[in-house]
Design a protein around this motif. Structure first.
Motif, short mmCIF file in Angstrom:
data_model
loop_
_atom_site.label_atom_id
_atom_site.label_comp_id
_atom_site.label_asym_id
_atom_site.label_seq_id
_atom_site.Cartn_x
_atom_site.Cartn_y
_atom_site.Cartn_z
N ILE A 30 38.74 95.90 155.51
CA ILE A 30 38.91 97.34 155.36
C ILE A 30 38.95 97.92 156.77
N LYS A 31 40.07 98.56 157.09
CA LYS A 31 40.25 99.09 158.44
C LYS A 31 41.17 100.30 158.37
N ASP A 32 40.77 101.38 159.01
CA ASP A 32 41.58 102.60 159.09
C ASP A 32 42.01 103.11 157.71
N ASN A 33 41.05 103.15 156.77
CA ASN A 33 41.27 103.63 155.41
C ASN A 33 42.32 102.82 154.64
N LYS A 34 42.48 101.58 154.99
CA LYS A 34 43.38 100.65 154.30
C LYS A 34 42.61 99.37 154.00
N ALA A 35 43.00 98.70 152.93
CA ALA A 35 42.37 97.42 152.57
C ALA A 35 43.47 96.36 152.45
N TYR A 36 43.15 95.15 152.86
CA TYR A 36 44.10 94.05 152.73
C TYR A 36 43.36 92.71 152.76
N ILE A 37 44.02 91.70 152.25
CA ILE A 37 43.50 90.34 152.30
C ILE A 37 44.08 89.69 153.55
N SER A 38 43.22 89.29 154.47
CA SER A 38 43.69 88.71 155.73
C SER A 38 43.78 87.18 155.66
N GLU A 39 42.94 86.57 154.83
CA GLU A 39 42.93 85.11 154.71
C GLU A 39 42.67 84.73 153.26
N ALA A 40 43.19 83.58 152.88
CA ALA A 40 42.92 83.03 151.55
C ALA A 40 43.22 81.54 151.58
N ASP A 41 42.51 80.78 150.76
CA ASP A 41 42.78 79.35 150.71
C ASP A 41 43.57 78.94 149.47
N CYS A 42 44.23 79.89 148.83
CA CYS A 42 45.08 79.57 147.68
C CYS A 42 46.39 78.96 148.19
N PRO A 43 47.09 78.25 147.33
CA PRO A 43 48.29 77.53 147.79
C PRO A 43 49.43 78.42 148.28
N ASP A 44 49.70 79.53 147.60
CA ASP A 44 50.86 80.34 147.96
C ASP A 44 50.57 81.50 148.90
N ARG A 45 49.32 81.93 148.98
CA ARG A 45 48.88 83.02 149.86
C ARG A 45 49.67 84.31 149.65
N LEU A 46 50.11 84.56 148.43
CA LEU A 46 50.84 85.79 148.13
C LEU A 46 49.97 87.02 148.32
N CYS A 47 48.67 86.88 148.09
CA CYS A 47 47.75 88.01 148.27
C CYS A 47 47.72 88.47 149.73
N VAL A 48 47.86 87.56 150.65
CA VAL A 48 47.89 87.90 152.08
C VAL A 48 49.19 88.65 152.41
N LYS A 49 50.27 88.25 151.76
CA LYS A 49 51.59 88.84 152.02
C LYS A 49 51.78 90.20 151.36
N GLN A 50 50.88 90.61 150.46
CA GLN A 50 51.05 91.88 149.75
C GLN A 50 50.84 93.09 150.65
N GLY A 51 50.17 92.92 151.76
CA GLY A 51 50.03 94.01 152.73
C GLY A 51 48.86 94.94 152.47
N ARG A 52 48.88 96.08 153.16
CA ARG A 52 47.78 97.04 153.15
C ARG A 52 47.95 98.05 152.02
N ILE A 53 46.82 98.41 151.42
CA ILE A 53 46.82 99.42 150.37
C ILE A 53 45.80 100.49 150.71
#
Length: 115
Positions: free
Chosen positions: A72-95
């Motif tokens: 959580i940074k500058d009123n935005k949230a995002y997934i920066s790392e994950a150990d899942c195979p496709d890492r789509l959550c990391v690619k979804q960006g900031r919300i």
């Protein structure tokens, strides 16, 4: 009698539908309110609710031992790392607007912006 696949009226209708759909999409995006909290759920159970205005980082233990790092940074949230195979959550960006989500299906993690 002419056999046309697309008539002039069909083309006008298609263009109107595209314009209306695009306009609606941007209107909804513009009217969405900024969120105040981030709710994190794992496998349908709320794990935590944290303020969006406090910069921080959290390690989320996902389903079946997986992990995701929520930032959580500058009123935005995002997934920066994950150990899942496709890492789509990391690619979804900031919300940061209400009802926006980031989802990691393999770990069953849902990060949602709420009021």
């Amino acid at each position: 009698m002419k056999n046309k696949l697309i008539t002039k009226a069909d083309l006008i209708l298609l263009i109107m539908i595209i314009i209306l759909g695009t306009g609606t999409f941007f209107l909804v995006k513009m009217l969405a309110r900024e969120g105040k909290h981030v709710r994190v759920s794992v496998d349908g159970k709320v794990l935590m609710t944290v303020p969006l205005d406090k910069n921080n980082s959290y390690e989320i233990k996902g389903y079946d031992g997986g992990y995701n790092r929520l930032v959580i940074k500058d009123n935005k949230a995002y997934i920066s790392e994950a150990d899942c195979p496709d890492r789509l959550c990391v690619k979804q960006g900031r919300i940061g607007k209400e009802q926006e989500t980031v989802i990691c299906l393999p770990h069953r993690v849902v990060v949602e912006i709420i009021e």
